[in-house]
Write a protein that holds these residues in place. Structure first.
Motif, PDB file in Angstrom:
ATOM      1  N   ALA A  83       9.328  -3.370  -7.574  1.00 49.56           N
ATOM      2  CA  ALA A  83       9.942  -4.509  -6.886  1.00 49.56           C
ATOM      3  C   ALA A  83       9.422  -4.630  -5.451  1.00 49.56           C
ATOM      4  CB  ALA A  83      11.459  -4.362  -6.894  1.00 49.56           C
ATOM      5  N   LEU A  84       9.255  -3.495  -4.767  1.00 50.08           N
ATOM      6  CA  LEU A  84       8.727  -3.534  -3.403  1.00 50.08           C
ATOM      7  C   LEU A  84       7.283  -4.025  -3.375  1.00 50.08           C
ATOM      8  CD1 LEU A  84      10.198  -0.215  -1.926  1.00 50.08           C
ATOM      9  CD2 LEU A  84      10.887  -2.567  -1.385  1.00 50.08           C
ATOM     10  N   LEU A  85       6.507  -3.634  -4.374  1.00 52.46           N
ATOM     11  CA  LEU A  85       5.124  -4.121  -4.470  1.00 52.46           C
ATOM     12  C   LEU A  85       5.108  -5.639  -4.616  1.00 52.46           C
ATOM     13  CD1 LEU A  85       2.082  -3.775  -4.772  1.00 52.46           C
ATOM     14  CD2 LEU A  85       2.451  -3.166  -7.171  1.00 52.46           C
ATOM     15  N   GLY A  86       5.942  -6.156  -5.508  1.00 50.89           N
ATOM     16  CA  GLY A  86       6.016  -7.605  -5.680  1.00 50.89           C
ATOM     17  C   GLY A  86       6.524  -8.311  -4.438  1.00 50.89           C
TER      18      GLY A  86
ATOM     19  N   LEU B  86      -3.736   0.331   6.704  1.00 51.73           N
ATOM     20  CA  LEU B  86      -4.896   1.053   6.174  1.00 51.73           C
ATOM     21  C   LEU B  86      -5.734   1.631   7.311  1.00 51.73           C
ATOM     22  CD1 LEU B  86      -6.099  -1.187   3.196  1.00 51.73           C
ATOM     23  CD2 LEU B  86      -4.688   0.888   3.131  1.00 51.73           C
ATOM     24  N   PHE B  87      -5.856   0.888   8.408  1.00 53.91           N
ATOM     25  CA  PHE B  87      -6.542   1.437   9.583  1.00 53.91           C
ATOM     26  C   PHE B  87      -5.817   2.689  10.074  1.00 53.91           C
ATOM     27  CE2 PHE B  87      -8.294  -2.882   9.830  1.00 53.91           C
ATOM     28  CZ  PHE B  87      -9.609  -2.632  10.179  1.00 53.91           C
ATOM     29  N   LEU B  88      -4.486   2.627  10.134  1.00 55.28           N
ATOM     30  CA  LEU B  88      -3.714   3.798  10.540  1.00 55.28           C
ATOM     31  C   LEU B  88      -3.897   4.944   9.557  1.00 55.28           C
ATOM     32  CD1 LEU B  88      -0.286   2.381  11.781  1.00 55.28           C
ATOM     33  CD2 LEU B  88      -2.056   3.487  13.143  1.00 55.28           C
ATOM     34  N   LEU B  89      -3.909   4.623   8.263  1.00 57.35           N
ATOM     35  CA  LEU B  89      -4.075   5.659   7.243  1.00 57.35           C
ATOM     36  C   LEU B  89      -5.402   6.382   7.407  1.00 57.35           C
ATOM     37  CD1 LEU B  89      -3.358   7.146   4.630  1.00 57.35           C
ATOM     38  CD2 LEU B  89      -4.247   5.173   3.358  1.00 57.35           C
TER      39      LEU B  89
ATOM     40  N   PHE C  50       0.816  -1.220   0.000  1.00 59.70           N
ATOM     41  CA  PHE C  50       0.000   0.000   0.000  1.00 59.70           C
ATOM     42  C   PHE C  50       0.848   1.269   0.000  1.00 59.70           C
ATOM     43  CE2 PHE C  50      -3.003  -3.022   2.259  1.00 59.70           C
ATOM     44  CZ  PHE C  50      -3.718  -3.291   1.097  1.00 59.70           C
ATOM     45  N   GLY C  51       2.127   1.148   0.310  1.00 54.61           N
ATOM     46  CA  GLY C  51       3.019   2.290   0.152  1.00 54.61           C
ATOM     47  C   GLY C  51       3.567   2.416  -1.251  1.00 54.61           C
ATOM     48  N   SER C  52       3.642   1.295  -1.962  1.00 54.35           N
ATOM     49  CA  SER C  52       4.163   1.318  -3.334  1.00 54.35           C
ATOM     50  C   SER C  52       3.123   1.769  -4.345  1.00 54.35           C
ATOM     51  CB  SER C  52       4.666  -0.083  -3.711  1.00 54.35           C
ATOM     52  OG  SER C  52       5.713  -0.503  -2.873  1.00 54.35           O
TER      53      SER C  52
ATOM     54  N   SER D 289      -7.147  -6.130  -3.675  1.00 57.09           N
ATOM     55  CA  SER D 289      -7.040  -4.710  -3.327  1.00 57.09           C
ATOM     56  C   SER D 289      -6.136  -3.977  -4.302  1.00 57.09           C
ATOM     57  CB  SER D 289      -6.492  -4.559  -1.899  1.00 57.09           C
ATOM     58  OG  SER D 289      -7.325  -5.200  -0.960  1.00 57.09           O
ATOM     59  N   VAL D 290      -5.055  -4.613  -4.715  1.00 58.59           N
ATOM     60  CA  VAL D 290      -4.137  -4.013  -5.689  1.00 58.59           C
ATOM     61  C   VAL D 290      -4.832  -3.807  -7.022  1.00 58.59           C
ATOM     62  CG1 VAL D 290      -2.018  -4.388  -7.000  1.00 58.59           C
ATOM     63  CG2 VAL D 290      -2.084  -4.931  -4.565  1.00 58.59           C
TER      64      VAL D 290
END
Length: 571
Positions: free
Chosen positions: A224-227, A415-418, A208-210, A247-248
């Motif tokens: 690469a981080l997403l994968g 996502l809860f934190l977001l 979720f950051g990528s 979700s992606v």
């Protein structure tokens, strides 16, 4: 009698100022409030400087929860494993520490039957590799698997900040990282058991950051981080990995609405697949080593053999295909009862979803519900709408399973934190009405969160076992260990100080419930202590001859208190 002692704790004590328990609690909270208010002007410039420096901020947030938990070791030492999940994950870690994916079936395996462990065709844990790799790292590098839990929690808190940097301003991302420390750090069961949670939650942070970073500017690193995040999730929670992948897909459907943006995504797909492919390879190798086939997951074989873990709610109850021990049968009947024999209906699905709302408190301190409400009220864009939609995917998707623990949907923790942090950020910018500016409400909310965490951390840091035990009933999600309530530590210490190798027969009582005591390392025959079931004089004598020269003990965990004595055979 218990109610009498509880009510008496609120009466003034015989001390010069006449304070009772509730007075001391109120006084401690007031002290913390004053301390935070007075120290904030000095801390604010440092916090602003730190928030703008990603690397230093991530390092600080990674070290903070580890340091805080190590500070509790005097009263709350390294957690003692006690559940079947704990022992199964530790078996997986020990197996991986021997650089293998499974262990040969033991010729005397009938003595070692326990829950969530396969005995045939291999002696193995039923769980996927993710959490086992975390524990194995701790075991190999620090000689203690729990250090893997500590470090994975530190990584999670740092990654929460990194994820939020893609969605909110730096100072709010830092706040989210600190909230992650309070929620998932030293007071959380994610850090005080061997079940995991931090590894899956870290996978969610990477994904979720990528996503927003990839949409704003295509970079190989973000793809690469997403994968990598997808890979970690499938290695940790395969079923919820499907929810993460959905979700992606939903995010890209919302974010990429023109051909140019879709071409950007197509460039990223090969890198994402390449980064995620090791998870598939490792899973196939584990399947083959444990079950003998490439496509059968270990927990699916365990379900076929022992009837647990239970099936999804729209599937019929599993049926065991082998004779179960008394405790295995108890676990099977309990899981079958929770699953139920009736057909899944819409009303049952909704009723189960409503009941589970109480568990989501794990992800947010109570004052943060203010931020949650504000976020939902001010949703304006499709990207903002995607956040609650993704949360609903996890909530509804996990609702197809009869059981629920927060670590099942740990990937959605960020996502809860977001939602909470974004809501507070929006609230902080409100200036109408003038007499009730949003920043005042935000400051009070953050202050309450700080007091909540510091109060309970102080209880565990400075309070005795008696104080912690008395107050634990008032602490939401209290999982800090103190004392020796099950008698395991005393028995383990006696065995640890006994000379030579040990053979321990475990004799459960007729009213034995769910606490597991049969647990062994990956290489049973070379283990200093071997735990075995008491199967009766003739059977037990066979195992004694198999392990000549070992000191033989009998443990009766259902005695009050649990006791260990030299083994004398059947009663």
């Amino acid at each position: 009698m218990y109610l009498f002692h509880l009510l008496r704790s609120f009466l003034p004590l015989r001390n010069p100022i006449g304070f009772g328990a509730s007075d001391f609690i109120a006084f401690a909270v007031a002290e913390l409030l004053v301390l935070i208010v007075l120290s904030w002007p000095a801390l604010q410039p440092y916090a602003q400087w730190l928030a703008d420096r990603t690397a230093w901020c991530m390092l600080s947030l990674a070290v903070l929860p580890v340091a805080l938990r190590l500070g509790l070791l005097v009263h709350s030492p390294v957690p003692t494993p006690s559940t079947s999940d704990d022992f199964s994950y530790l078996l997986l870690a020990d197996t991986l520490s021997h650089f293998r994916l499974a262990n040969p079936a033991h010729p005397m395996h009938r003595f070692f039957e326990t829950i969530f462990v396969l005995q045939q065709p291999s002696y193995s844990s039923i769980y996927p590799l993710g959490q086992g790799l975390v524990l194995a790292f701790g075991q190999l590098v620090f000689r203690n698997p729990w250090t893997g839990v500590l470090l994975s929690t530190g990584a999670l808190c740092a990654l929460c900040y990194w994820m939020l940097r893609a969605w909110v301003r730096p100072q709010w991302a830092l706040l989210g990282g600190l909230l992650a420390v309070a929620e998932f750090g030293p007071l959380s069961y994610w850090m005080n058991s061997y079940w995991g949670g931090a590894a899956s939650a870290s996978a969610g942070c990477l994904v979720f950051g990528s996503l927003p970073r990839l949409c704003e500017r295509w970079r190989t690193r973000d793809a690469a981080l997403l994968g990598t995040g997808i890979a970690i999730q499938f290695l940790t929670r395969p079923y919820e990995g499907t929810l993460l992948l959905l979700s992606v897909v939903l995010f890209f459907l919302v974010a990429l609405r023109v051909p140019v943006e879709w071409r950007k995504l197509l460039r990223a797909v090969p890198i994402i697949v390449l980064a995620a492919s090791p998870a598939l390879v490792l899973t196939l190798l584990q399947n083959k080593a444990v079950t003998g086939t490439w496509t059968t997951l270990p927990y699916l074989l365990n379900r076929y053999e022992y009837g647990v873990p239970t099936t999804l709610t729209f599937q019929p109850n599993a049926v065991p295909h082998r004779e179960l021990t008394a405790d295995q049968d108890l676990d099977y009947r309990a899981q079958a009862a929770v699953h139920g024999n009736g057909a899944e209906t819409l009303w049952r699905f909704i009723e189960r979803a409503i009941y589970r709302i109480r568990f989501y408190r794990f992800f947010l301190l109570a004052p943060l519900y203010v931020g949650l409400a504000v976020f939902l009220v001010f949703v304006r864009t499709l990207r903002q709408l995607w956040v609650p939609a993704a949360l609903m995917l996890f909530i509804l998707g996990s609702n197809f399973y009869s059981y629920f623990y927060p670590h099942y949907i740990a990937a959605a923790a960020c996502l809860f934190l977001l939602v909470a942090v974004s809501g507070l950020e929006r609230l902080h910018g409100l200036i109408r009405p003038a007499w009730l500016r949003g920043r005042y409400i935000t400051q009070v909310t953050i202050l309450l969160c700080a007091v909540h965490f510091l109060f309970w951390y102080g209880v565990h840091l400075f309070g005795s076992d008696e104080v912690a035990s008395a107050l634990s009933q008032y602490e939401t999600w209290d999982f800090i260990n103190f004392g020796d309530p099950e008698g395991r530590i005393a028995i383990d210490n006696q065995l640890a100080h006994a000379p030579g190798k040990q053979l321990v027969f475990v004799r459960y009582g007729p009213r034995h419930m769910f606490h597991s005591w049969i647990h062994n390392q990956a290489d049973i025959d070379r283990s200093r202590i071997v735990w075995a079931r008491d199967l009766g004089p003739a059977e037990d004598e066979q195992l004694r001859r198999y392990y000549p020269g070992r000191t033989v003990w009998l443990v009766e965990p259902d005695a009050a208190p649990p006791r260990i004595t030299p083994f004398q055979g059947a009663p």
